[in-house]
Motif scaffolding. Structure first.
Motif, PDB file in Angstrom:
ATOM      1  N   MET A 160       0.752  -1.141  -0.133  1.00  0.00           N
ATOM      2  CA  MET A 160       0.088   0.043   0.114  1.00  0.00           C
ATOM      3  C   MET A 160       0.928   1.147  -0.102  1.00  0.00           C
ATOM      4  SD  MET A 160      -2.931   1.052   2.920  1.00  0.00           S
ATOM      5  CE  MET A 160      -1.928   2.466   3.763  1.00  0.00           C
ATOM      6  N   LYS A 161       0.434   2.220  -1.026  1.00  0.00           N
ATOM      7  CA  LYS A 161       1.340   3.423  -0.837  1.00  0.00           C
ATOM      8  C   LYS A 161       0.962   4.305   0.152  1.00  0.00           C
ATOM      9  CE  LYS A 161       0.837   4.364  -6.141  1.00  0.00           C
ATOM     10  NZ  LYS A 161       0.337   5.346  -6.885  1.00  0.00           N
ATOM     11  N   LYS A 190      -0.084   8.071   1.901  1.00  0.00           N
ATOM     12  CA  LYS A 190      -1.019   8.951   1.319  1.00  0.00           C
ATOM     13  C   LYS A 190      -0.886  10.401   1.900  1.00  0.00           C
ATOM     14  CE  LYS A 190      -5.528   7.424   1.538  1.00  0.00           C
ATOM     15  NZ  LYS A 190      -6.427   7.170   2.016  1.00  0.00           N
ATOM     16  N   ASP A 250      -0.506   8.043  -2.786  1.00  0.00           N
ATOM     17  CA  ASP A 250      -2.002   8.082  -2.933  1.00  0.00           C
ATOM     18  C   ASP A 250      -2.328   9.576  -2.401  1.00  0.00           C
ATOM     19  OD1 ASP A 250      -2.496   5.612  -4.150  1.00  0.00           O
ATOM     20  OD2 ASP A 250      -2.807   4.769  -2.305  1.00  0.00           O
ATOM     21  N   ASP A 308      -2.069   3.239   9.512  1.00  0.00           N
ATOM     22  CA  ASP A 308      -3.168   3.583   9.970  1.00  0.00           C
ATOM     23  C   ASP A 308      -3.100   4.682  11.122  1.00  0.00           C
ATOM     24  OD1 ASP A 308      -4.555   1.838   8.537  1.00  0.00           O
ATOM     25  OD2 ASP A 308      -4.849   0.373   9.922  1.00  0.00           O
TER      26      ASP A 308
END
Length: 213
Positions: A1-2, A4, A35, A184
């Motif tokens: 996952m990039k 953000k 992202d 997160d």
């Protein structure tokens, strides 16, 4: 996952209009590595909404400072509206519009924020004017009638208020603001208030080094 980059703005914030070319440049340069998302802050809601003359008469002089510091230009259309003083300032509808837009093009939210601020601060369209949203929809290949219809659905109003709550959770007290979200619960603030492009890029590179080494 990039990781953000999250841009927290308000469509009615003059300093965000000044920052818009900066964050757009960052989006164009870094979208291969990050992202991007945009959250509306909800600067003018409830009792804070109303005509410019009543809720924000300071705009008549404050825009000069924004122009001097950021290099943006406020359009004749907007300045005419400021002089008249009766444009209604209300952050809710642009925030709903952003949520509808993200249901079509979540990766292009930065471009929506840029375009809506130009419609308001250059062309002088009021944020409640549905013509703005039709125009932006057409520019992105979205059916304008469908777009405006969705803006009246409860789902997207709730999504906008959820974004206002997220901006508060990020402890954003002024706009513009920007963060890198690496995980997160891992956020790095990279902009608090207007930030020049070279400074923002340096901060992004520093965070990138930290999270990838």
């Amino acid at each position: 996952m990039k990781p953000k980059i999250i841009y927290v703005y308000d469509a009615l914030c003059g300093w965000c209009y000044g920052f818009s070319p900066v964050i757009k440049s960052v989006y164009e340069r870094y979208q291969d590595r990050f992202d991007f998302d945009v959250l509306s802050g909800g600067m003018m809601l409830g009792s804070r909404t109303g005509p410019i003359e009543v809720v924000a008469p300071f705009i008549k002089t404050a825009y000069h400072t924004v122009e001097e510091v950021t290099g943006v230009v406020f359009g004749e259309g907007f300045l005419r509206e400021v002089e008249k003083g009766d444009m209604i300032l209300d952050s809710e509808k642009p925030a709903i519009g952003l949520c509808v837009f993200k249901s079509y093009h979540p990766d292009k939210a930065i471009l929506f924020a840029h375009d809506i601020q130009n419609c308001i601060n250059f062309d002088g369209k009021g944020p409640n004017d549905e013509e703005i949203y039709r125009l932006i929809a057409v520019n992105f290949g979205i059916d304008p009638d469908e777009f405006v219809r969705k803006m009246h659905e409860e789902e997207f109003k709730q999504a906008a208020y959820y974004e206002f709550a997220l901006a508060k959770q990020l402890q954003v007290s002024g706009y513009p603001a920007a963060f890198v979200q690496a995980a997160d619960n891992q956020f790095y603030m990279i902009a608090k208030g207007f930030t020049r492009l070279e400074d923002l890029e340096a901060r992004i590179e520093n965070v990138w080094k930290e999270i990838t080494t």
